[in-house]
Design an enzyme around this catalytic site. Structure first.
Site, short mmCIF file in Angstrom:
data_model
loop_
_atom_site.label_atom_id
_atom_site.label_comp_id
_atom_site.label_asym_id
_atom_site.label_seq_id
_atom_site.Cartn_x
_atom_site.Cartn_y
_atom_site.Cartn_z
N HIS A 122 5.86 10.68 12.41
CA HIS A 122 6.96 11.30 11.65
C HIS A 122 7.49 12.52 12.41
O HIS A 122 8.70 12.72 12.50
CB HIS A 122 6.47 11.79 10.28
CG HIS A 122 6.00 10.72 9.35
ND1 HIS A 122 4.79 10.76 8.71
CD2 HIS A 122 6.60 9.57 8.94
CE1 HIS A 122 4.65 9.69 7.94
NE2 HIS A 122 5.73 8.94 8.07
N ARG A 171 9.09 1.35 13.95
CA ARG A 171 7.91 1.29 14.81
C ARG A 171 7.82 -0.04 15.54
O ARG A 171 7.55 -0.10 16.72
CB ARG A 171 6.63 1.47 13.99
CG ARG A 171 6.40 2.88 13.52
CD ARG A 171 5.32 2.94 12.51
NE ARG A 171 5.66 2.12 11.36
CZ ARG A 171 4.99 2.10 10.23
NH1 ARG A 171 3.91 2.82 10.09
NH2 ARG A 171 5.37 1.35 9.22
N SER A 222 0.70 6.36 7.77
CA SER A 222 -0.03 7.27 6.87
C SER A 222 -1.18 6.52 6.20
O SER A 222 -2.26 7.08 5.99
CB SER A 222 0.90 7.82 5.80
OG SER A 222 1.93 8.56 6.38
N LYS A 277 4.11 5.21 -6.76
CA LYS A 277 3.52 4.86 -5.45
C LYS A 277 2.08 5.40 -5.33
O LYS A 277 1.44 5.16 -4.31
CB LYS A 277 4.39 5.42 -4.32
CG LYS A 277 5.57 4.53 -3.95
CD LYS A 277 6.04 4.77 -2.53
CE LYS A 277 7.06 3.74 -2.10
NZ LYS A 277 7.50 3.93 -0.71
#
Ligand code: PNS
Length: 163
Positions: free
Chosen positions: A17, A90, A128, A41
């Site tokens: 990030h 990515r 993450s 989430k």
């Protein structure tokens, strides 16, 4: 004046990030990092904790601010007077979801463009979720996240074990 937002969960912020933030703030005049406040989430860190960590690790960047948001991204972009959304790509696996999101946002607000930056190769595997999993099993995450974040992860996991 080009204003952009870089939205995400950042649970927690990783070097991947940060790579996108550092590169984006050289391209745009003002960059707002939007931190999603969405409890469905089930984030590990509260939105306040995520904002704090991001603020700490981007403190040297003059044209970057960190702002929590909930609701629709297009509304947040309007509020921030941003014309562009920045997202990192990515690998090909990210593409389908990102394409769908950018096209939906463009349909909802045709003035809003999405700009993709490809993540540096050294971070293309990084997420993450993986970082949280490694930390949960006591692994060393220092090559994936800034020192301050690694420390918070350790503390958070210790605190969760106590509950
Ligand atoms: O880091 P993430 O979890 O991949 O970020 C996803 C994010 C925050 C960009 C996305 O969930 C989002 O924009 N949420 C806001 C709600 C919204 O506008 N949804 C419609 C977009 S298609």
């Amino acid at each position: 004046m080009l204003r952009a937002i870089y939205p995400g969960s950042f649970d927690p912020v990783t070097f991947g990030h940060l790579d996108i933030i550092r590169r984006s703030c050289k391209i745009v005049d003002e960059l707002t990092v939007g931190v999603l406040n969405n409890n469905t989430k089930m984030p590990l860190f509260s939105v306040e904790e995520r904002v704090k960590m991001l603020s700490e690790v981007t403190g040297d960047l003059k044209n970057v601010r960190i702002v929590p948001f909930d609701g629709l991204l297009i509304e947040f972009a309007k509020k921030m007077q941003a014309d562009v959304v920045i997202r990192g790509l990515r690998a090909i696996t990210d593409f389908e979801y990102e394409l769908q999101m950018s096209q939906t946002n463009h349909k909802l607000d045709p003035r809003l463009e999405t700009m993709f930056l490809t993540t540096g190769i050294e971070y293309s595997y990084l997420s993450s979720s993986t970082v949280k999993e490694i930390a949960a099993f006591g692994g060393d995450v220092s090559q994936f996240v800034p020192e301050a974040v690694a420390l918070r992860l350790k503390e958070k996991i210790k605190a969760k074990r106590r509950v």
